[in-house]
Design an enzyme around this catalytic site. Structure first.
Site, PDB file in Angstrom:
ATOM      1  N   SER A 120     -34.845  10.212 -19.337  1.00  0.00           N
ATOM      2  CA  SER A 120     -34.442  10.199 -20.583  1.00  0.00           C
ATOM      3  C   SER A 120     -34.321   8.707 -21.122  1.00  0.00           C
ATOM      4  O   SER A 120     -33.927   8.624 -22.393  1.00  0.00           O
ATOM      5  CB  SER A 120     -32.772  10.609 -20.506  1.00  0.00           C
ATOM      6  OG  SER A 120     -32.230   9.903 -19.531  1.00  0.00           O
ATOM      7  N   GLY A 121     -34.528   7.962 -20.432  1.00  0.00           N
ATOM      8  CA  GLY A 121     -34.566   6.424 -20.648  1.00  0.00           C
ATOM      9  C   GLY A 121     -33.212   5.965 -20.172  1.00  0.00           C
ATOM     10  O   GLY A 121     -32.935   4.807 -20.296  1.00  0.00           O
ATOM     11  N   GLY A 122     -32.252   6.660 -19.895  1.00  0.00           N
ATOM     12  CA  GLY A 122     -31.085   6.344 -19.087  1.00  0.00           C
ATOM     13  C   GLY A 122     -31.283   5.766 -17.800  1.00  0.00           C
ATOM     14  O   GLY A 122     -32.328   5.934 -17.403  1.00  0.00           O
ATOM     15  N   VAL A 123     -30.180   5.165 -17.422  1.00  0.00           N
ATOM     16  CA  VAL A 123     -30.312   4.452 -16.035  1.00  0.00           C
ATOM     17  C   VAL A 123     -30.491   5.349 -14.914  1.00  0.00           C
ATOM     18  O   VAL A 123     -31.231   5.090 -14.036  1.00  0.00           O
ATOM     19  CB  VAL A 123     -28.866   3.749 -15.657  1.00  0.00           C
ATOM     20  CG1 VAL A 123     -29.248   2.917 -14.384  1.00  0.00           C
ATOM     21  CG2 VAL A 123     -28.583   2.736 -16.778  1.00  0.00           C
ATOM     22  N   ASP A 124     -29.917   6.662 -14.936  1.00  0.00           N
ATOM     23  CA  ASP A 124     -29.861   7.297 -13.733  1.00  0.00           C
ATOM     24  C   ASP A 124     -31.278   7.905 -13.401  1.00  0.00           C
ATOM     25  O   ASP A 124     -31.683   8.102 -12.325  1.00  0.00           O
ATOM     26  CB  ASP A 124     -28.915   8.664 -13.849  1.00  0.00           C
ATOM     27  CG  ASP A 124     -27.511   8.044 -14.132  1.00  0.00           C
ATOM     28  OD1 ASP A 124     -27.243   6.899 -13.961  1.00  0.00           O
ATOM     29  OD2 ASP A 124     -26.597   8.626 -14.622  1.00  0.00           O
ATOM     30  N   SER A 125     -31.773   8.545 -14.505  1.00  0.00           N
ATOM     31  CA  SER A 125     -33.068   9.254 -14.496  1.00  0.00           C
ATOM     32  C   SER A 125     -34.128   8.133 -14.285  1.00  0.00           C
ATOM     33  O   SER A 125     -35.253   8.311 -13.346  1.00  0.00           O
ATOM     34  CB  SER A 125     -33.635  10.161 -15.662  1.00  0.00           C
ATOM     35  OG  SER A 125     -33.781   9.128 -16.824  1.00  0.00           O
ATOM     36  N   SER A 126     -33.846   6.876 -14.753  1.00  0.00           N
ATOM     37  CA  SER A 126     -34.994   5.889 -14.320  1.00  0.00           C
ATOM     38  C   SER A 126     -34.898   5.412 -12.956  1.00  0.00           C
ATOM     39  O   SER A 126     -36.065   5.263 -12.540  1.00  0.00           O
ATOM     40  CB  SER A 126     -34.713   4.469 -15.283  1.00  0.00           C
ATOM     41  OG  SER A 126     -34.667   4.970 -16.811  1.00  0.00           O
ATOM     42  N   GLY A 151      -1.533  12.069  -4.414  1.00  0.00           N
ATOM     43  CA  GLY A 151      -1.422  13.628  -4.919  1.00  0.00           C
ATOM     44  C   GLY A 151      -0.287  13.881  -5.736  1.00  0.00           C
ATOM     45  O   GLY A 151       0.648  13.195  -5.600  1.00  0.00           O
ATOM     46  N   CYS A 206       0.451   6.837  -0.514  1.00  0.00           N
ATOM     47  CA  CYS A 206       1.548   7.409  -1.441  1.00  0.00           C
ATOM     48  C   CYS A 206       1.647   8.887  -0.761  1.00  0.00           C
ATOM     49  O   CYS A 206       2.256   8.992   0.198  1.00  0.00           O
ATOM     50  CB  CYS A 206       1.038   7.563  -2.885  1.00  0.00           C
ATOM     51  SG  CYS A 206       2.305   7.861  -4.054  1.00  0.00           S
ATOM     52  N   TYR A 207       1.358   9.977  -1.451  1.00  0.00           N
ATOM     53  CA  TYR A 207       1.521  11.389  -0.883  1.00  0.00           C
ATOM     54  C   TYR A 207       0.908  11.233   0.335  1.00  0.00           C
ATOM     55  O   TYR A 207       1.534  11.985   1.427  1.00  0.00           O
ATOM     56  CB  TYR A 207       0.751  12.336  -1.746  1.00  0.00           C
ATOM     57  CG  TYR A 207       1.095  13.741  -1.309  1.00  0.00           C
ATOM     58  CD1 TYR A 207       2.036  14.432  -1.605  1.00  0.00           C
ATOM     59  CD2 TYR A 207       0.352  14.258  -0.361  1.00  0.00           C
ATOM     60  CE1 TYR A 207       2.501  15.766  -1.357  1.00  0.00           C
ATOM     61  CE2 TYR A 207       0.280  15.584   0.132  1.00  0.00           C
ATOM     62  CZ  TYR A 207       1.559  16.378  -0.364  1.00  0.00           C
ATOM     63  OH  TYR A 207       1.739  17.535  -0.148  1.00  0.00           O
ATOM     64  N   LYS A 251     -21.999   5.328 -10.155  1.00  0.00           N
ATOM     65  CA  LYS A 251     -22.667   4.607 -11.193  1.00  0.00           C
ATOM     66  C   LYS A 251     -22.979   3.044 -10.861  1.00  0.00           C
ATOM     67  O   LYS A 251     -24.107   2.470 -11.013  1.00  0.00           O
ATOM     68  CB  LYS A 251     -21.931   4.700 -12.563  1.00  0.00           C
ATOM     69  CG  LYS A 251     -22.921   4.366 -13.704  1.00  0.00           C
ATOM     70  CD  LYS A 251     -23.518   5.450 -14.267  1.00  0.00           C
ATOM     71  CE  LYS A 251     -24.446   5.231 -15.872  1.00  0.00           C
ATOM     72  NZ  LYS A 251     -25.183   6.162 -16.249  1.00  0.00           N
ATOM     73  N   GLU A 261      -5.822   0.709  -3.957  1.00  0.00           N
ATOM     74  CA  GLU A 261      -7.218   1.009  -4.449  1.00  0.00           C
ATOM     75  C   GLU A 261      -7.167   0.423  -6.049  1.00  0.00           C
ATOM     76  O   GLU A 261      -8.260   0.257  -6.437  1.00  0.00           O
ATOM     77  CB  GLU A 261      -7.539   2.203  -4.516  1.00  0.00           C
ATOM     78  CG  GLU A 261      -6.605   3.546  -5.093  1.00  0.00           C
ATOM     79  CD  GLU A 261      -5.696   3.842  -4.045  1.00  0.00           C
ATOM     80  OE1 GLU A 261      -5.310   3.175  -3.298  1.00  0.00           O
ATOM     81  OE2 GLU A 261      -4.787   4.948  -4.627  1.00  0.00           O
ATOM     82  N   HIS A 270      -0.366   1.806  -4.321  1.00  0.00           N
ATOM     83  CA  HIS A 270      -1.934   2.179  -4.433  1.00  0.00           C
ATOM     84  C   HIS A 270      -2.816   0.852  -4.085  1.00  0.00           C
ATOM     85  O   HIS A 270      -3.131   0.129  -4.983  1.00  0.00           O
ATOM     86  CB  HIS A 270      -2.116   2.946  -5.600  1.00  0.00           C
ATOM     87  CG  HIS A 270      -1.546   4.216  -5.819  1.00  0.00           C
ATOM     88  ND1 HIS A 270      -2.167   5.340  -5.371  1.00  0.00           N
ATOM     89  CD2 HIS A 270      -0.430   4.870  -6.021  1.00  0.00           C
ATOM     90  CE1 HIS A 270      -1.592   6.591  -5.399  1.00  0.00           C
ATOM     91  NE2 HIS A 270      -0.459   6.030  -5.932  1.00  0.00           N
TER      92      HIS A 270
END
Ligand code: XMP
Length: 531
Positions: free
Chosen positions: A241-247, A68, A95-96, A387, A189, A187
């Protein structure tokens, strides 16, 4: 977050889970990704939203304290709730998070002097061994890590010993093996700590004893059961919408509730070449999902006539979309639920240190302008996923790979890739140029290495010469970027031969373009889209 956390907990109650307390680091989401990559479910909670009761109810197998921007030395800087150190579960402070653990358990942290600060690549000399290091780092090793700290630990709490040191941080890696508390100044990650992912895996598996059974196959089965329970025999509509998420949302819902789902695809007339056909074929013909394909192109194009201002375009498109969607919705008759592809980054509450003590909720980007007054209950089966996990879920659902890997495409579509006024003639020119560009990127095997690529048609004509004739045509700009989340981006370094080939094809094959330029702006200071 409290309401949705309860639902998240229910969805994942059968799996071991880790809690990440967020102190506002820029890379907290990466901690979650590393943990989930190890097959373990985790959630990110702002430190000030986590009280004793909530943490106990969540019952984590381990807790990670993030980095942080604050200094633990400062009065009123954030602290972890005491219960974190009293539950008997392993704790990993980053870290923090390490400094806060040291401070709260009786050690000392001091403001770093010039020599003590470390930013960027550093090296840790490993001086001891423990279960977090098993099979990753040996005693005596000299290992690359990524540091970003001003303050540093100067005295350890009782029970801790040094596991590794770096030039600027004598306590770069510390552990209390009895209590299974670990602290790292670096870090793990980020990718610049090459063995960081293996350290997280050791934390979740070796130290916390998690089984690692949180796979997309398991998630899918549980999500299906959860959707059935939520929806019962109700009807659901889903905007595609044709996008990945809505599909992926639509296919998951269809697997759960079959014909109770109706998808609505609004064709705004601003879609790319062949896009509407592809969406309709996949959903209606391949998946057999009831689909309303609303051709609203005339309505959109006449609404946008004469409009050049980018914000006006967005507002008009958003408003029309709501109207058209509302009309379609009526045709479904008695729909009670609206399904949306909201993702985890949209719902994580981040700690805001600039805007005072309040928390900011990141705004939804993929809602597609759907109105709040629709009085439909929301079904958001992806709200626990990142995603790349949505793409994995798409694979678990057997969706075609080329659909899953599609580049993101903005809600306002080609309207914001046509600076100036939108006309059918200019839209058609843009579509052709864009299709050639994407085809060449795919032919060169570069599509998956690029986050997003597209053509933009400028409202500028320049003079050229083709054969013996003078031309006076539009300029086409090409954009391609790499990114991890769309928040920052670098332009893609195509070689000149590639750009040469695309430019030649576009100028030869697309009437109306006689000049091609390549955009080499990063984000920031540019944005990915031009408008
Ligand atoms: P910018 O241009 O802000 O874009 O750097 C970042 C990412 O967001 C996408 N984008 C949108 N997506 N509705 C969307 O669904 C929008 O209004 C919108 N504007 C930008 C953009 O394509 C990129 O992936």
């Amino acid at each position: 977050m409290s309401v949705q956390s309860v639902s998240q907990l229910n969805a994942n109650a059968n799996h071991d889970h880790i809690l990440i307390l967020d102190f506002g680091s820029q890379v907290t989401q990466l901690i979650a990704r590393r943990i989930r990559e190890s097959g373990v479910y985790c959630e990110i909670w702002p430190f000030n939203q986590a009280d004793e009761q909530r943490i106990k109810a969540y019952n984590p197998k381990g807790i990670v304290l993030s980095g942080g921007p604050c200094s633990v030395v400062d009065k009123d800087s954030p602290r972890a709730p005491d219960i974190v150190f009293e539950m008997g579960v392993p704790v990993l402070g980053i870290c923090y998070g390490q400094q806060v653990m040291v401070q709260q358990l009786g050690g000392l942290v001091e403001k770093g002097d010039e020599q003590g600060r470390e930013f960027g690549r550093a090296y840790v000399d490993v001086t001891a061994h423990n279960e977090l290091l098993d099979g990753v780092w040996d005693k005596g090793a000299h290992e690359q890590v990524w540091m970003s700290h001003g303050d540093r630990v100067t005295k350890l709490p009782e029970g801790f010993e040094i596991v590794g040191t770096s030039e600027g941080a004598p306590f770069a890696f510390i552990a209390d093996e009895n209590r299974r508390f670990f602290g790292v100044q670096f870090h793990p990650e980020v990718v610049h700590t090459p063995h960081g992912a293996a350290l997280y895996r050791n934390f979740t598996h070796n130290v916390c004893g998690c089984k690692g059974d949180w796979t997309m196959g398991a998630f899918k089965d549980e999500a299906v059961a959860k959707i059935r329970k939520q929806v019962g025999s109700g009807k659901v509509i889903c905007g595609l919408s044709g996008g990945v998420d809505s599909s992926v949302t639509a296919v998951l819902l269809h697997e759960a509730i079959g014909d109770q789902l109706t998808c609505i695809y609004v064709d705004t007339g601003l879609m790319r070449q062949g896009e509407s056909k592809q969406v309709v074929e996949l959903f209606r013909d391949h998946y057999n999902i009831p689909l309303i394909h609303e051709d609203a192109s005339e309505r959109f194009l006449s609404g946008l006539e004469g409009i050049a201002d980018p914000e006006m375009k967005r507002k008009i498109i958003g408003g029309l979309f709501i109207d058209v969607f509302d009309d379609c919705k009526k045709r479904v008759g008695g729909a009670e639920f609206l399904a949306q592809g909201t993702l985890y980054p949209d719902v994580i509450e981040s700690v805001s240190f600039t805007g005072g003590p309040s928390v900011t909720i990141k705004s939804h980007h993929n809602v597609g302008g759907l109105p709040e007054h629709m009085e439909l209950k929301l079904v958001e089966p992806l709200r626990e996923l990142f995603k790349d996990e949505v793409r994995d879920l798409g694979r678990a659902l057997g969706m075609p790979e080329d659909f899953i890997k599609r580049h993101p495409f903005p809600g306002p579509a080609l309207a914001i890739r046509l600076p100036g006024e939108i006309t059918t003639e200019r839209l058609e020119i843009l579509r052709k140029a864009d299709a050639i560009y994407i085809e060449e990127i795919k032919n060169a095997g570069l599509y998956d290495a690029i986050w997003q690529a597209f053509a933009v048609l400028l409202p500028v004509r320049t003079v050229g010469v083709m054969g013996d004739n003078r031309t006076y045509d539009y300029v086409c700009a090409l954009r391609a970027v790499t990114s991890t989340d769309g928040m920052t981006a670098e332009y893609y370094p195509f070689d000149h031969k590639f750009l040469d080939r695309v430019s030649t094809r576009i100028i030869n094959e697309v009437m109306g373009i006689n000049r091609v330029v390549y955009d080499i702006t990063s984000k920031p200071p540019g944005t990915i889209e031009w408008e």
